[in-house]
Design an enzyme around this catalytic site. Structure first.
Site, PDB file in Angstrom:
ATOM      1  N   GLN A  51       0.830  -1.205   0.000  1.00  0.00           N
ATOM      2  CA  GLN A  51       0.000   0.000   0.000  1.00  0.00           C
ATOM      3  C   GLN A  51       0.872   1.266   0.000  1.00  0.00           C
ATOM      4  OE1 GLN A  51      -3.203   0.793  -0.274  1.00  0.00           O
ATOM      5  NE2 GLN A  51      -3.928  -1.314  -0.550  1.00  0.00           N
ATOM      6  N   SER A  52       1.843   1.297  -0.882  1.00  0.00           N
ATOM      7  CA  SER A  52       2.797   2.404  -0.925  1.00  0.00           C
ATOM      8  C   SER A  52       2.178   3.675  -1.499  1.00  0.00           C
ATOM      9  CB  SER A  52       4.009   1.998  -1.772  1.00  0.00           C
ATOM     10  OG  SER A  52       4.815   3.119  -2.065  1.00  0.00           O
TER      11      SER A  52
END
Length: 334
Positions: A75-76
């Site tokens: 979930q960058s």
């Protein structure tokens, strides 16, 4: 020190707002709290990485790149903003996503930032934990280069001396806002991870002799490692700017008491910070970075580290789109 000499492409909505948070201030009963809204930089729901990408993508263009690559956690926020910047500038984007949490929830794997990566046209590969992700990225980049692509690689978080220029610029921007608005600020607080935001800020603040302490609330590494990473990058950033030695080791301060279960895994204090900010100020924090910074701010106020009569600026690094990947952490009525 002249930032204008470095290539830059305009991607962000700047200057981002600087706002008083009166209800949060009243709720905590301590210092006056302001927020620097770097969640409002505009690129694909915004966030702090956009400032870095203005310099990184310009460097990529100057080198004739037709593809950019980067890496980050599933979930960058950084991967999402890189994919968006590449789409806006007509470049291909390839991302390596690392599993740092072990979460197998559908929303975590496919929603939030991952969905936006896809919508911006990025291609993705996945990696397991505990690898040298920059080395993994360079190995993949070499395969593309062998096929004739001109690949520009961006380290995790956009955190190198080029990317940190974005937060040198933010330091200048904030100081101008403080002066224009007549604010005497006692402390600046923010979440710190890959080091670029904190390194750029402290370099800019020290170069201006601002005299305002900067505290990074760590989200991953232990305190000695986090401070070492920030200091080393600040040294490189200052050298790039032509002001070597402007940052001393004691200028770099990190508190890593709020990492919780691990990177990308919110603890109870992280979730409390999300709840308090949302209910008092309608500000959405993300579970990975900004909410851990918020948890540190809240706890340090409660402990009296930041006192009534002081003025604190909390820099919001963005990432609220990631909340949709963490629905399993919230007790939402059915």
């Amino acid at each position: 020190m002249n930032l204008a000499k470095f290539p830059r492409v305009r991607l962000a909505h700047l200057a981002t707002p600087l706002e008083l948070m009166p209800r949060l201030t009243e709720h905590l009963g301590g210092p006056e709290i302001w927020i620097k809204r770097d969640d409002c930089t505009g690129l694909s729901t915004g966030g702090n990485k956009t400032r870095k990408l203005e310099f990184l993508m310009a460097e990529a263009q100057a080198q004739g790149a037709d593809m950019v690559m980067t890496q980050g956690a599933t979930q960058s926020n950084h991967a999402r903003q890189t994919a968006a910047a590449a789409a806006k500038l007509g470049m291909d984007c390839h991302i390596l996503l690392e599993d740092r949490t072990g979460y197998n929830h559908e929303n975590y794997k496919y929603s939030g930032n991952v969905l936006l990566d896809h919508l911006h046209g990025a291609t993705m590969e996945h990696r397991g934990p505990d690898l040298d992700m920059n080395a993994e990225m360079e190995a993949v980049a070499d395969k593309f280069r062998a096929e004739g692509r001109n690949v520009y690689t961006i380290p995790g978080g956009g955190s190198n001396a080029t990317g940190a220029l974005g937060y040198v610029n933010c330091a200048f921007e904030m100081m101008n806002q403080f002066v224009t608005m007549g604010l005497n600020v006692d402390h600046i607080v923010h979440a710190t991870g890959s080091a670029g935001t904190q390194a750029g800020l402290i370099t800019g603040l020290k170069a201006m002799n601002a005299g305002i302490p900067l505290l990074g609330i760590g989200v991953r590494a232990p305190k000695p490692k986090q401070e070492e990473n920030v200091y080393n990058l600040a040294v490189k950033t200052a050298e790039k700017l032509g002001c070597p030695g402007v940052v001393a080791r004691e200028d770099v301060m990190a508190n890593t008491d709020y990492v919780g279960p691990g990177y990308g895994m919110p603890g109870d204090d992280t979730l409390e910070a999300i709840d308090i900010f949302a209910r008092t100020e309608a500000i959405l924090l993300d579970p990975v970075y900004s909410a851990k910074g918020g948890a540190g701010l809240i706890d340090l106020i409660r402990k009296g580290h930041f006192k009534k009569g002081e003025r604190i600026v909390f820099l919001h690094t963005g990432g609220a789109i990631g909340l949709t990947g963490y629905t399993h952490c919230f007790d939402v009525p059915k």
